[in-house]
Enzyme design. Structure first.
Site, mmCIF file in Angstrom:
data_model
loop_
_atom_site.group_PDB
_atom_site.id
_atom_site.type_symbol
_atom_site.label_atom_id
_atom_site.label_comp_id
_atom_site.label_asym_id
_atom_site.label_seq_id
_atom_site.Cartn_x
_atom_site.Cartn_y
_atom_site.Cartn_z
ATOM 1 N N TYR A 1 -4.698 3.549 8.048
ATOM 2 C CA TYR A 1 -6.109 3.097 8.114
ATOM 3 C C TYR A 1 -6.682 3.306 9.504
ATOM 4 C CZ TYR A 1 -3.828 0.943 4.212
ATOM 5 O OH TYR A 1 -3.062 0.753 3.106
ATOM 6 N N TYR B 1 -3.416 -1.804 -10.116
ATOM 7 C CA TYR B 1 -3.372 -1.702 -8.654
ATOM 8 C C TYR B 1 -2.443 -2.771 -8.060
ATOM 9 C CZ TYR B 1 -4.748 -2.257 -3.809
ATOM 10 O OH TYR B 1 -4.700 -2.395 -2.444
ATOM 11 N N VAL C 1 1.397 -3.834 3.712
ATOM 12 C CA VAL C 1 1.159 -5.091 4.416
ATOM 13 C C VAL C 1 2.358 -6.057 4.362
ATOM 14 C CG1 VAL C 1 0.072 -6.434 2.564
ATOM 15 C CG2 VAL C 1 -0.817 -6.592 4.890
ATOM 16 N N LYS D 1 0.522 3.442 -2.957
ATOM 17 C CA LYS D 1 -0.633 4.339 -3.132
ATOM 18 C C LYS D 1 -0.188 5.805 -3.091
ATOM 19 C CE LYS D 1 -3.767 0.866 -1.141
ATOM 20 N NZ LYS D 1 -4.387 0.378 0.106
ATOM 21 N N SER E 1 0.800 -1.234 0.000
ATOM 22 C CA SER E 1 0.000 0.000 0.000
ATOM 23 C C SER E 1 0.833 1.286 0.000
ATOM 24 C CB SER E 1 -0.930 0.019 1.207
ATOM 25 O OG SER E 1 -1.988 -0.869 0.996
HETATM 26 O O1 DON Z 1 -4.550 -4.911 -1.754
HETATM 27 C C1 DON Z 1 -4.011 -5.463 -0.807
HETATM 28 O O2 DON Z 1 -4.634 -6.090 0.027
HETATM 29 C C2 DON Z 1 -2.501 -5.346 -0.697
HETATM 30 N N1 DON Z 1 -1.904 -5.426 -1.993
HETATM 31 C C3 DON Z 1 -2.110 -4.043 -0.079
HETATM 32 C C4 DON Z 1 -2.723 -3.808 1.290
HETATM 33 C C5 DON Z 1 -1.831 -3.100 2.223
HETATM 34 O O3 DON Z 1 -0.662 -2.960 2.017
HETATM 35 C C6 DON Z 1 -2.454 -2.652 3.495
HETATM 36 N N2 DON Z 1 -1.492 -1.998 4.350
HETATM 37 N N3 DON Z 1 -1.101 -2.175 5.421
#
Ligand code: DON
Length: 315
Positions: A247, A195, A265, A71, A68
């Protein structure tokens, strides 16, 4: 001088303390390839604003995927190229107490994603990029990243395939978004492809610190000498980082660390000490909200030790 306050011994002390808390976290498993990361990895990189001096510790050569944190790149590129009005017509800039991949609010409150750092918001941003740039979208964003870091990031194909094959949640979000006419600017498939590709870009903590350096310096890179961002974009990104970057853990991060941050993540966190330094930290075990446990702890210690909040106690 701020740079005189930070040295290797401070980072070593932070490393020793942070690594011990990582035992209490859990490496992400919902993207199977991420579960293969060693929980013992830890690195912390700092780039001093203006001089570009680098101070780092731990496994600084380790590559991991941005997840993320990418982003920040997609949102800032979209604002730079297409403007605030176009971007914030289809995504809001408000925090929520929802988890990063929550669907709930889209039906209960508004079909417009609450902010561009929630998965739903980032998928909308990717749909804008896809519509405007077509097949060149991924290449454009990696070239954009090079303006910050000096090198073009590579796609981790294994992580990409792994995430694609387990992307039911993001697919659900994208199909739900697409049920509101005009909200997704390109197809579900193209928007998700970009994405997930951006989430699968590889980086080191130094790359994160270099991206944070640009934000810290108001849009100019201390490394490449380039100006990837306007001040308006810097202002927008940092505001959304402080309120939404972790978040439903953003409030806790604001209290404990007190500077804008964005997590991923795979265990990375990018943080900005405005006018002082850019920071990248990485430790795969996560807390219950999907944020790096030791990463947050390391940032908290760094912020307290170096007064990154900039508080001045008057006599
Ligand atoms: O879309 C997802 O679930 C992962 N590619 C990215 C989510 C993420 O990094 C949340 N952050 N802590």
């Amino acid at each position: 001088m701020f740079s005189e306050q930070i040295d290797q011994s401070i980072l070593k002390e932070i490393y020793d303390k942070a690594i011990s808390v990582s035992d209490f976290g859990k490496v992400a498993t919902y993207i199977p390839e991420l579960s293969l990361m060693s929980p013992n990895l830890f690195s912390l990189s700092c780039v001093i604003a203006g001089s570009g001096e680098i101070i780092q510790t731990g496994d600084a050569d380790t590559y991991f995927t941005m997840q993320s944190i990418s982003k920040i790149l997609s949102l800032s590129y979209a604002i730079e190229k297409f403007g605030m009005d176009k971007v914030f017509k289809s995504v809001d800039m408000e925090p929520t107490a929802d988890s990063f991949n929550s669907l709930m609010r889209l039906e209960m409150a508004s079909p417009i994603p609450a902010n561009p750092f929630m998965n739903a918001g980032a998928i909308v941003i990717c749909s804008i990029l896809q519509k405007e740039l077509g097949r060149e979208s991924f290449n454009e964003i990696t070239n954009f990243c090079e303006l910050f870091t000096g090198t073009k990031p590579k796609l981790n194909q294994k992580v990409f395939n792994s995430e694609m094959s387990t992307a039911d949640r993001n697919k659900s979000l994208a199909y739900f978004l697409n049920s509101t006419p005009g909200l997704l600017m390109d197809s579900v498939e193209n928007s998700l492809d970009l994405y997930i590709k951006l989430c699968s870009l590889e980086c080191t903590t130094l790359d994160l610190a270099k991206i944070a350096d640009v934000l810290s310096c108001g849009g100019k890179s201390s490394f490449t000498g380039k100006y990837p961002l306007s001040f308006e974009t810097v202002k927008t990104i940092m505001g959304i980082m402080i309120t939404c970057g972790l978040y439903n853990g953003s409030g806790e991060c604001a209290v404990r660390v007190g500077i804008p941050a964005k997590s991923g993540v795979s265990g990375g966190i990018l943080a900005v000490a405005p006018g002082k330094m850019g920071i990248g930290v990485f430790s795969p075990p996560l807390d219950s909200k999907g944020n790096s446990l030791a990463g947050l702890y390391a940032l908290e210690m760094l912020s307290d030790k170096l007064n990154l909040r900039g508080v001045k106690i008057l006599d």
